[in-house]
Enzyme design. Structure first.
Site, PDB file in Angstrom:
ATOM      1  N   ASP A 142      72.422   9.423 -48.338  1.00 13.36           N
ATOM      2  CA  ASP A 142      71.821  10.998 -48.021  1.00 13.36           C
ATOM      3  C   ASP A 142      70.832  10.815 -46.474  1.00 13.36           C
ATOM      4  O   ASP A 142      70.615   9.801 -46.495  1.00 13.36           O
ATOM      5  CB  ASP A 142      71.538  12.036 -49.296  1.00 13.36           C
ATOM      6  CG  ASP A 142      71.940  12.163 -50.355  1.00 13.36           C
ATOM      7  OD1 ASP A 142      72.769  12.586 -50.254  1.00 13.36           O
ATOM      8  OD2 ASP A 142      71.489  11.901 -51.346  1.00 13.36           O
ATOM      9  N   CYS A 183      72.384   8.274 -53.218  1.00 12.32           N
ATOM     10  CA  CYS A 183      72.420   9.853 -54.243  1.00 12.32           C
ATOM     11  C   CYS A 183      72.614   8.857 -55.339  1.00 12.32           C
ATOM     12  O   CYS A 183      72.849   7.692 -55.563  1.00 12.32           O
ATOM     13  CB  CYS A 183      73.898  10.567 -54.433  1.00 12.32           C
ATOM     14  SG  CYS A 183      74.161  11.226 -55.615  1.00 12.32           S
ATOM     15  N   MET A 196      67.107  14.905 -54.180  1.00 12.06           N
ATOM     16  CA  MET A 196      66.357  14.794 -52.439  1.00 12.06           C
ATOM     17  C   MET A 196      65.023  15.702 -52.685  1.00 12.06           C
ATOM     18  O   MET A 196      64.075  15.730 -52.246  1.00 12.06           O
ATOM     19  CB  MET A 196      67.075  16.059 -51.911  1.00 12.06           C
ATOM     20  CG  MET A 196      68.368  15.266 -51.183  1.00 12.06           C
ATOM     21  SD  MET A 196      69.791  16.311 -50.046  1.00 12.06           S
ATOM     22  CE  MET A 196      71.358  15.709 -49.964  1.00 12.06           C
ATOM     23  N   GLU A 197      65.013  16.860 -54.329  1.00  8.30           N
ATOM     24  CA  GLU A 197      64.041  17.681 -54.834  1.00  8.30           C
ATOM     25  C   GLU A 197      63.161  16.754 -55.020  1.00  8.30           C
ATOM     26  O   GLU A 197      61.559  16.571 -55.079  1.00  8.30           O
ATOM     27  CB  GLU A 197      64.799  18.645 -55.708  1.00  8.30           C
ATOM     28  CG  GLU A 197      65.574  19.562 -55.405  1.00  8.30           C
ATOM     29  CD  GLU A 197      67.222  18.917 -55.564  1.00  8.30           C
ATOM     30  OE1 GLU A 197      68.302  20.081 -55.023  1.00  8.30           O
ATOM     31  OE2 GLU A 197      67.923  17.554 -55.626  1.00  8.30           O
ATOM     32  N   VAL A 216      47.091   9.743 -41.231  1.00  7.04           N
ATOM     33  CA  VAL A 216      48.088   8.440 -41.287  1.00  7.04           C
ATOM     34  C   VAL A 216      48.801   7.572 -40.505  1.00  7.04           C
ATOM     35  O   VAL A 216      48.219   8.207 -39.268  1.00  7.04           O
ATOM     36  CB  VAL A 216      49.274   9.470 -42.290  1.00  7.04           C
ATOM     37  CG1 VAL A 216      49.527   9.778 -41.052  1.00  7.04           C
ATOM     38  CG2 VAL A 216      50.018   8.196 -42.997  1.00  7.04           C
ATOM     39  N   GLU A 217      48.487   6.278 -40.375  1.00  4.22           N
ATOM     40  CA  GLU A 217      48.480   5.512 -39.352  1.00  4.22           C
ATOM     41  C   GLU A 217      50.073   5.705 -39.321  1.00  4.22           C
ATOM     42  O   GLU A 217      50.433   5.534 -40.470  1.00  4.22           O
ATOM     43  CB  GLU A 217      48.102   4.110 -40.058  1.00  4.22           C
ATOM     44  CG  GLU A 217      48.200   3.096 -38.708  1.00  4.22           C
ATOM     45  CD  GLU A 217      49.483   2.677 -37.982  1.00  4.22           C
ATOM     46  OE1 GLU A 217      50.354   2.808 -36.643  1.00  4.22           O
ATOM     47  OE2 GLU A 217      50.454   2.572 -39.014  1.00  4.22           O
ATOM     48  N   SER A 218      50.771   5.688 -38.005  1.00  4.19           N
ATOM     49  CA  SER A 218      52.362   6.670 -38.374  1.00  4.19           C
ATOM     50  C   SER A 218      53.106   4.979 -38.420  1.00  4.19           C
ATOM     51  O   SER A 218      54.646   5.326 -38.618  1.00  4.19           O
ATOM     52  CB  SER A 218      52.890   6.911 -36.478  1.00  4.19           C
ATOM     53  OG  SER A 218      52.449   5.660 -35.294  1.00  4.19           O
TER      54      SER A 218
END
Length: 167
Positions: free
Chosen positions: A66, A59, A100-101, A81-83
């Site tokens: 969080d 936060c 978070m937004e 995307v390569e994992s």
């Protein structure tokens, strides 16, 4: 019986390193951590769903952690995307302070920059804090894609079949 190898082009990937050594980039999250490889089926709209249930960040006001699950869903255009790089990208948020937004929208921007997908959605399903649960969804369509109507149809069907967490 011998082994077989797919047509995936992986020579340029660096995250996995030589001999399985992982290259960690801990200076903070950025799109450069995300490695990609060519999509072998660029004319076919299909969904890739990547979930990271061990997400953590801090936060920006309290410094408290969080927790949550981050789900990235996308219809690839030319790149996938390569994992492992996706996982390392998520790890880069551990000491990052942001709301978070902002996190969900920044992730969407980074995925769009790295992948240039036909469609991408980031779902941030954050664990409750102070008896409040927060879910943030950010979405992008590549509006100039020649098959955008077909992409929208595939995405709409995906959402109907996988309507978890309200979207």
């Amino acid at each position: 019986m011998g082994t077989t190898k797919s047509q995936d082009k992986t020579n340029h990937l660096k995250t996995l390193g030589q001999g399985g050594q992982t290259e960690y980039q801990l200076e903070g999250p950025h799109s450069g951590i995300l490695e990609t490889f060519p999509n072998n089926f660029p004319g076919r709209p299909y969904i890739v769903n990547v979930e990271f249930p061990e997400y953590t960040s801090l936060c920006p006001m309290t410094g408290q952690p969080d927790f949550g699950t981050i789900i990235m869903e996308y219809v690839p255009d030319q790149r996938i995307v390569e994992s492992k790089s996706f996982k390392l990208y998520m790890f880069a948020y551990r000491n990052h302070q942001s709301f978070m937004e902002t996190i969900a929208n920044t992730m969407l921007d980074d995925f769009v920059k790295a992948l240039d997908p036909l469609w991408c959605r980031v779902k941030g399903l954050f664990s409750p804090r102070g008896a409040t649960t927060l879910h943030v969804f950010a979405e992008h369509f590549k509006v100039d894609a020649p098959n955008i109507a077909e992409v929208r149809s595939v995405v709409s069907e995906w959402k109907r079949e996988n309507n978890r967490h309200g979207a």
